[in-house]
Enzyme design. Structure first.
Site, PDB file in Angstrom:
ATOM      1  N   MET A   1      31.222  38.306  38.929  1.00 41.47           N
ATOM      2  CA  MET A   1      31.986  38.555  40.165  1.00 41.47           C
ATOM      3  C   MET A   1      32.177  40.060  40.389  1.00 41.47           C
ATOM      4  SD  MET A   1      34.933  35.663  40.237  1.00 41.47           S
ATOM      5  CE  MET A   1      34.633  34.089  41.033  1.00 41.47           C
TER       6      MET A   1
ATOM      7  N   ARG B   1      13.004  34.014  26.528  1.00 38.96           N
ATOM      8  CA  ARG B   1      13.388  33.906  27.938  1.00 38.96           C
ATOM      9  C   ARG B   1      14.024  35.176  28.485  1.00 38.96           C
ATOM     10  NH1 ARG B   1      16.184  27.912  27.602  1.00 38.96           N
ATOM     11  NH2 ARG B   1      14.294  26.752  28.122  1.00 38.96           N
TER      12      ARG B   1
ATOM     13  N   ASP C   1      43.297  45.457  47.160  1.00 41.21           N
ATOM     14  CA  ASP C   1      43.285  46.291  48.369  1.00 41.21           C
ATOM     15  C   ASP C   1      43.617  45.490  49.627  1.00 41.21           C
ATOM     16  OD1 ASP C   1      40.830  44.979  47.959  1.00 41.21           O
ATOM     17  OD2 ASP C   1      39.819  46.322  49.349  1.00 41.21           O
TER      18      ASP C   1
ATOM     19  N   LYS D   1      43.967  33.688  51.088  1.00 44.01           N
ATOM     20  CA  LYS D   1      43.631  33.257  52.449  1.00 44.01           C
ATOM     21  C   LYS D   1      44.925  33.214  53.243  1.00 44.01           C
ATOM     22  CE  LYS D   1      39.564  30.444  51.743  1.00 44.01           C
ATOM     23  NZ  LYS D   1      38.943  29.140  51.900  1.00 44.01           N
TER      24      LYS D   1
ATOM     25  N   ASP E   1      38.113  42.881  39.958  1.00 43.75           N
ATOM     26  CA  ASP E   1      37.032  43.682  40.546  1.00 43.75           C
ATOM     27  C   ASP E   1      37.184  45.178  40.262  1.00 43.75           C
ATOM     28  OD1 ASP E   1      36.413  41.214  41.599  1.00 43.75           O
ATOM     29  OD2 ASP E   1      37.200  41.665  43.591  1.00 43.75           O
TER      30      ASP E   1
HETATM   31  N1  LIG Z   1      48.008  36.013  52.755  1.00 40.31           N
HETATM   32  C1  LIG Z   1      47.095  36.772  52.179  1.00 40.31           C
HETATM   33  N2  LIG Z   1      47.418  37.503  51.126  1.00 40.31           N
HETATM   34  C2  LIG Z   1      46.485  38.248  50.511  1.00 40.31           C
HETATM   35  N3  LIG Z   1      45.217  38.343  50.880  1.00 40.31           N
HETATM   36  C3  LIG Z   1      44.852  37.638  51.946  1.00 40.31           C
HETATM   37  C4  LIG Z   1      45.752  36.835  52.628  1.00 40.31           C
HETATM   38  N4  LIG Z   1      45.095  36.253  53.619  1.00 40.31           N
HETATM   39  C5  LIG Z   1      43.840  36.692  53.577  1.00 40.31           C
HETATM   40  N5  LIG Z   1      43.694  37.526  52.574  1.00 40.31           N
HETATM   41  C6  LIG Z   1      42.440  38.148  52.282  1.00 40.31           C
HETATM   42  O1  LIG Z   1      42.033  37.685  51.020  1.00 40.31           O
HETATM   43  C7  LIG Z   1      41.286  38.675  50.380  1.00 40.31           C
HETATM   44  C8  LIG Z   1      41.976  38.971  49.122  1.00 40.31           C
HETATM   45  O2  LIG Z   1      41.401  40.086  48.685  1.00 40.31           O
HETATM   46  P1  LIG Z   1      42.208  41.177  48.097  1.00 40.31           P
HETATM   47  O3  LIG Z   1      43.524  41.311  48.712  1.00 40.31           O
HETATM   48  O4  LIG Z   1      41.276  42.307  47.961  1.00 40.31           O
HETATM   49  O5  LIG Z   1      42.463  40.472  46.780  1.00 40.31           O
HETATM   50  P2  LIG Z   1      43.120  41.204  45.824  1.00 40.31           P
HETATM   51  O6  LIG Z   1      44.424  41.484  46.488  1.00 40.31           O
HETATM   52  O7  LIG Z   1      43.163  40.206  44.780  1.00 40.31           O
HETATM   53  O8  LIG Z   1      42.138  42.319  45.644  1.00 40.31           O
HETATM   54  C9  LIG Z   1      41.252  39.880  51.325  1.00 40.31           C
HETATM   55  O9  LIG Z   1      40.085  39.784  52.094  1.00 40.31           O
HETATM   56  C10 LIG Z   1      42.483  39.659  52.164  1.00 40.31           C
HETATM   57  O10 LIG Z   1      42.424  40.268  53.414  1.00 40.31           O
HETATM   58  O1  LIG Z   2      38.713  32.574  44.235  1.00 42.30           O
HETATM   59  P1  LIG Z   2      37.774  32.723  45.379  1.00 42.30           P
HETATM   60  O2  LIG Z   2      38.439  32.496  46.679  1.00 42.30           O
HETATM   61  O3  LIG Z   2      36.535  31.904  45.169  1.00 42.30           O
HETATM   62  O4  LIG Z   2      37.338  34.251  45.443  1.00 42.30           O
HETATM   63  C1  LIG Z   2      36.346  34.808  44.655  1.00 42.30           C
HETATM   64  C2  LIG Z   2      36.516  36.307  44.674  1.00 42.30           C
HETATM   65  O5  LIG Z   2      37.735  36.650  44.043  1.00 42.30           O
HETATM   66  C3  LIG Z   2      37.487  37.548  42.988  1.00 42.30           C
HETATM   67  O6  LIG Z   2      37.312  36.788  41.809  1.00 42.30           O
HETATM   68  C4  LIG Z   2      38.661  38.460  42.787  1.00 42.30           C
HETATM   69  O7  LIG Z   2      38.839  39.239  43.929  1.00 42.30           O
HETATM   70  P2  LIG Z   2      40.251  39.764  44.374  1.00 42.30           P
HETATM   71  O8  LIG Z   2      40.909  40.272  43.138  1.00 42.30           O
HETATM   72  O9  LIG Z   2      39.945  40.826  45.381  1.00 42.30           O
HETATM   73  O10 LIG Z   2      40.979  38.617  44.968  1.00 42.30           O
HETATM   74  C5  LIG Z   2      36.178  38.224  43.373  1.00 42.30           C
HETATM   75  O11 LIG Z   2      35.510  38.812  42.285  1.00 42.30           O
HETATM   76  C6  LIG Z   2      35.429  37.067  43.970  1.00 42.30           C
HETATM   77  O12 LIG Z   2      34.463  37.500  44.884  1.00 42.30           O
HETATM   78 MG   LIG Z   3      40.141  42.838  46.240  1.00 42.43          MG
END
Ligand SMILES: Nc1ncnc2c1ncn2[C@@H]1O[C@H](COP(=O)(O)OP(=O)(O)O)[C@@H](O)[C@H]1O
Ligand SMILES: O=P(O)(O)OC[C@H]1O[C@](O)(COP(=O)(O)O)[C@@H](O)[C@@H]1O
Ligand SMILES: [Mg+2]
Length: 368
Positions: free
Chosen positions: A181, A174, A114, A76, A139
């Site tokens: 996730m 069942r 990404d 975030k 993911d």
């Molecule tokens: N400071 C931050 N650093 C990284 N991701 C952030 C940040 N603030 C928001 N995000 C959001 O958090 C999410 C993290 O997802 P993503 O970057 O895909 O995770 P990961 O890098 O683990 O795949 C994305 O939607 C990204 O835009």
């Molecule tokens: O830890 P949070 O904020 O609940 O996020 C949950 C999300 O992060 C993940 O566990 C990992 O996603 P990223 O690797 O893109 O951050 C997703 O599978 C899931 O939707």
């Molecule tokens: Mg991601």
């Protein structure tokens, strides 16, 4: 040379293994200093920037097996759209770049998915940061790499859950639903569904039909089995197309809960007692699998070698049994979804699992 490393996005198993690999290659191979930045971009935004010396960790072999990330991480607080206490959003990217410069770094390794990679790429362009990316995410939704760090461990956890659900399902007559996730991609559900023998695998890339799924379950019963296993990815929608979410705070959607909706529907339609397990963050924690450690180690070494060669704006990737590197622009193209014509889908179907049908509307996200 002095290089920095940060972990970003959701944590996963293997992040400490990749940090160790970077430290070992940089310190032992090149005699460089390695600085670990705390809490991703948040650590750079602070004044002074929050960072630790990682050189001493060169002998910390416990990191290879340690879950989480010793550096902390954030998913975030996008610095380009940062939520302020008064509810407004501010562009704080200049503060992140200032933090990077204050640390006196020659290059930065960003371990992320990404979304993180897109943010870091933009910061690097603005601030002249020499950036190399390493893919991580349970993911497995990054383009250009067959595997990202953390995926295999998450699949192993989901398969273990199915292994544990099958005997209790059989004991109680069942249907057991396991929700996993994966954000908008169904890779975890598909791999775990095949490895764990799920009778139905619901992924966001395929359209399901509740009547067909009901019939599939009833047919299992007719053939003499008293239980069924269903795995569902968190981003699968209700039959009216609405997503089941826990949170949508204006920054991002957090999925969760489709398993319970599905259990109500399937239980009522089949007349079969149905229970749900939502696996959640258990998939992210724990000891990294040997495969994730291998991938993390190979990625870490190659990333440092890229810096030594002065090759930046690259992302390391796993392709056809080896580590390669690709343009970062080719990675930040949105999530890599399941190929509905690929081997995993045809294998699952070939095993007789219910998967639904490819959607009629063409999806734009990459499937490579
Ligand atoms: N400071 C931050 N650093 C990284 N991701 C952030 C940040 N603030 C928001 N995000 C959001 O958090 C999410 C993290 O997802 P993503 O970057 O895909 O995770 P990961 O890098 O683990 O795949 C994305 O939607 C990204 O835009
Ligand atoms: O830890 P949070 O904020 O609940 O996020 C949950 C999300 O992060 C993940 O566990 C990992 O996603 P990223 O690797 O893109 O951050 C997703 O599978 C899931 O939707
Ligand atoms: Mg991601």
């Amino acid at each position: 040379m002095r290089i920095g490393i940060l972990t970003s996005g959701g944590d996963c198993a293997g992040l400490n293994a990749v940090i160790l690999a970077v430290v070992r290659r940089a310190v032992l191979g090149y005699g460089w200093d390695v600085v670990g930045i705390r809490q991703g971009t948040h650590g750079l935004m602070q004044d002074p920037p929050q960072a630790i010396d990682l050189n001493d960790h060169v002998n910390n072999d416990g990191m290879l097996r340690l879950g989480g990330t010793i550096l902390g991480t954030v998913n975030k607080g996008d610095p380009f759209h940062y939520p302020m206490p008064d509810g407004s959003f501010a562009d704080r990217s200049a503060e992140v770049i200032a933090g990077y410069n204050k640390l006196g770094l020659d290059a930065l390794i960003g371990v992320g998915g990404d979304g993180s990679m897109a943010i870091l790429h933009r910061l690097a362009k603005m601030g002249g940061i020499n950036l190399v990316g390493i893919p991580k995410t349970i993911d497995n939704d990054l383009a250009q790499t067959e595997y990202s760090i953390g995926f295999t461990t998450a699949v192993n956890v989901a398969v273990e859950a199915l292994d544990r659900l099958q005997p209790t399902a059989a004991s109680h007559d069942r249907i057991m639903i396991l929700e996993v996730m994966g954000r908008d991609a169904g890779h975890i559900a598909l791999f775990a569904g095949v490895a764990g023998g799920a009778d139905a695998i619901l992924i966001p890339e395929m359209d399901y039909d509740l009547d067909a799924l009901t019939e599939h379950c009833l047919n299992i019963r007719k053939r003499g089995r008293n239980h069924a296993l269903v795995i569902v990815a968190e981003a699968v929608k209700r039959d009216d197309g609405s997503a089941v979410t826990q949170e949508n705070d204006g920054q991002k959607i957090r999925y969760g809960g489709i398993g319970h909706w599905l259990a109500d529907e399937l239980g009522a339609r089949t007349g079969w007692e149905t229970r749900v397990t939502v696996l959640g963050h258990v998939q992210r924690g724990g000891i990294p699998s040997p495969r994730d450690r291998v991938i993390a180690s190979a990625f870490g070494v190659h990333a440092v070698d890229l810096i030594a060669e002065g090759r930046f704006d690259r992302v390391v990737a796993w392709s056809k049994r080896k580590v390669i590197d690709v343009d970062m622009a080719d990675v930040i193209v949105g999530p890599r979804l399941v190929d509905t014509n690929g081997t995993m889908v045809s294998t699952a179907k070939g095993l007789g699992a219910y998967l639904g049908t490819p959607p009629k509307t063409v999806r734009t996200a990459k499937t490579v």
